[in-house]
Design a protein around this motif. Sequence first.
Motif, PDB file in Angstrom:
ATOM      1  N   LEU A 189     -35.970  35.099 -93.757  1.00 15.89           N
ATOM      2  CA  LEU A 189     -36.892  34.264 -94.521  1.00 15.89           C
ATOM      3  C   LEU A 189     -37.669  33.306 -93.627  1.00 15.89           C
ATOM      4  N   ILE A 217     -40.658  38.367 -93.109  1.00 10.90           N
ATOM      5  CA  ILE A 217     -40.698  38.198 -94.558  1.00 10.90           C
ATOM      6  C   ILE A 217     -42.021  38.686 -95.136  1.00 10.90           C
ATOM      7  N   TYR A 218     -43.106  38.620 -94.359  1.00  7.02           N
ATOM      8  CA  TYR A 218     -44.406  39.060 -94.869  1.00  7.02           C
ATOM      9  C   TYR A 218     -44.418  40.558 -95.183  1.00  7.02           C
ATOM     10  N   ILE A 256     -41.929  42.505 -95.643  1.00  2.24           N
ATOM     11  CA  ILE A 256     -40.913  42.799 -96.655  1.00  2.24           C
ATOM     12  C   ILE A 256     -41.472  42.538 -98.050  1.00  2.24           C
ATOM     13  N   LEU A 257     -42.160  41.420 -98.219  1.00  2.00           N
ATOM     14  CA  LEU A 257     -42.798  41.137 -99.512  1.00  2.00           C
ATOM     15  C   LEU A 257     -43.951  42.102 -99.780  1.00  2.00           C
ATOM     16  N   GLY A 302     -42.982  45.498-101.264  1.00  2.60           N
ATOM     17  CA  GLY A 302     -42.660  45.426-102.682  1.00  2.60           C
ATOM     18  C   GLY A 302     -43.906  45.418-103.545  1.00  2.60           C
ATOM     19  N   LEU A 303     -44.922  44.654-103.124  1.00  3.13           N
ATOM     20  CA  LEU A 303     -46.176  44.607-103.874  1.00  3.13           C
ATOM     21  C   LEU A 303     -46.895  45.955-103.830  1.00  3.13           C
ATOM     22  N   TRP A 320     -33.572  45.237 -96.148  1.00  2.00           N
ATOM     23  CA  TRP A 320     -34.306  44.425 -97.119  1.00  2.00           C
ATOM     24  C   TRP A 320     -35.682  45.016 -97.405  1.00  2.00           C
ATOM     25  N   ALA A 343     -36.847  45.848-101.149  1.00  2.00           N
ATOM     26  CA  ALA A 343     -38.097  45.342-101.718  1.00  2.00           C
ATOM     27  C   ALA A 343     -38.962  46.491-102.226  1.00  2.00           C
ATOM     28  N   GLU A 347     -51.000  41.690-102.025  1.00  2.00           N
ATOM     29  CA  GLU A 347     -50.536  42.257-100.758  1.00  2.00           C
ATOM     30  C   GLU A 347     -51.562  42.016 -99.654  1.00  2.00           C
ATOM     31  N   LEU A 407     -51.233  38.462 -98.366  1.00  2.62           N
ATOM     32  CA  LEU A 407     -50.114  38.291 -97.438  1.00  2.62           C
ATOM     33  C   LEU A 407     -50.440  38.870 -96.066  1.00  2.62           C
TER      34      LEU A 407
END
Length: 390
Positions: A205, A210-211, A213-214, A217-218, A333, A337, A372, A375
Amino acid sequence: MRASHAYFLFVGTLLTAAGYGATFLLTEHFRALGGSEIDTSTTLGGAMAGTLIGVPLVGWYAKKLKAARMGAMGAVSVAAGYGFLALLTTLTPLIALAGFLIGLGWGIFYLAGPMALSERVTDQDRGFWFTRFGAFQMAGIGFSPIVAAALVEHLGLSTRGAFGVIAGATLVAAVLLLTFEALSPQASQARAQTSNWMRALPALLSSRAIYPILMVGLGACVFSGMLTFQSSLVRGTGLEAGTFFAAYAVTVVVARFVLAPMINRADGDRASVVLLALMILGVVTAFGLVYGVPVQIASAILLGLGYGLVYTVIQTQAVNDAPPEHRSAALTWFVIAYFFGIFGFPVLGGWLIVTVGIAGFLAAVLAFAVAEMALALLRGRQTTRKPVSA
């Protein structure tokens, strides 16, 4: 590892991925039973729960059971889920259990398959083999609904019968994966990695990992929205969902072989922005599906080029941006995601279509695509740009 042995894994991957691809026909199946997109959401909600269990199981047990064997176990679970759906003659809450089995198996395989390959290749060859692995996987996902639809429309099978064929194909995949393990055993010096992926979360995190990974998901929300509900998007337009699936699958497979090496040599931040722009254009184009097949094909090609290529770029970023001791956890992770988006968004998507209509649904998909991109731009401002290596 001999190249001939790898094709047992690749064909097994294609057939297992066909199990995921067949989820794009769930809406048509449930409509035949008198249901709606809500039932698709229920099934995929169960699938999401299954994947969230399946992925960490690989991290915990791959060293003991071997990754290829776990991949075979995943294929058997997918087969059980489709076999269960094929046996159901009426709508029942048990469809969530069928979804759980499909998601559990796909989650296990999605991490175990690449792990089994990675254990048997060198660092220099990994990009080459992963590109081909990904091409077979995307071919299975993209062409499965086309083949299943052909079984229904041209051979007279019911959707239940088509799901029975899918169940049989994934059982064949399990045999091929076990054969791969027997013919190409893991090198003695290789070790299937285990990782305290939960404990690594605070470190991830606070890192740039983290970018991506998020972002994955998007992006998975966009992918699942456009493909899972394609039959709903084209209803009343005279278009066939299979046209979109075919154009998307061909685009991704060809792009993975032809364009991926060039993308991997490019600046990762710039490449991700360009590819995400193509993905956004693909969603925007879908608002014009009423204008015919050319628009539908254009949407599929743009999505295939954008989403199909950006996945490997941000996957590399997730690993490279993570602290060295947490790279295995970052990959875990990343996959979790991805599955949140793949199976989580359809739970919302089915409700959106029923309550606010197709335009509102596409607006939600577009919002995820734009998020996305945001990010990607934010990450690009906070990191030193450098080429992405596969």
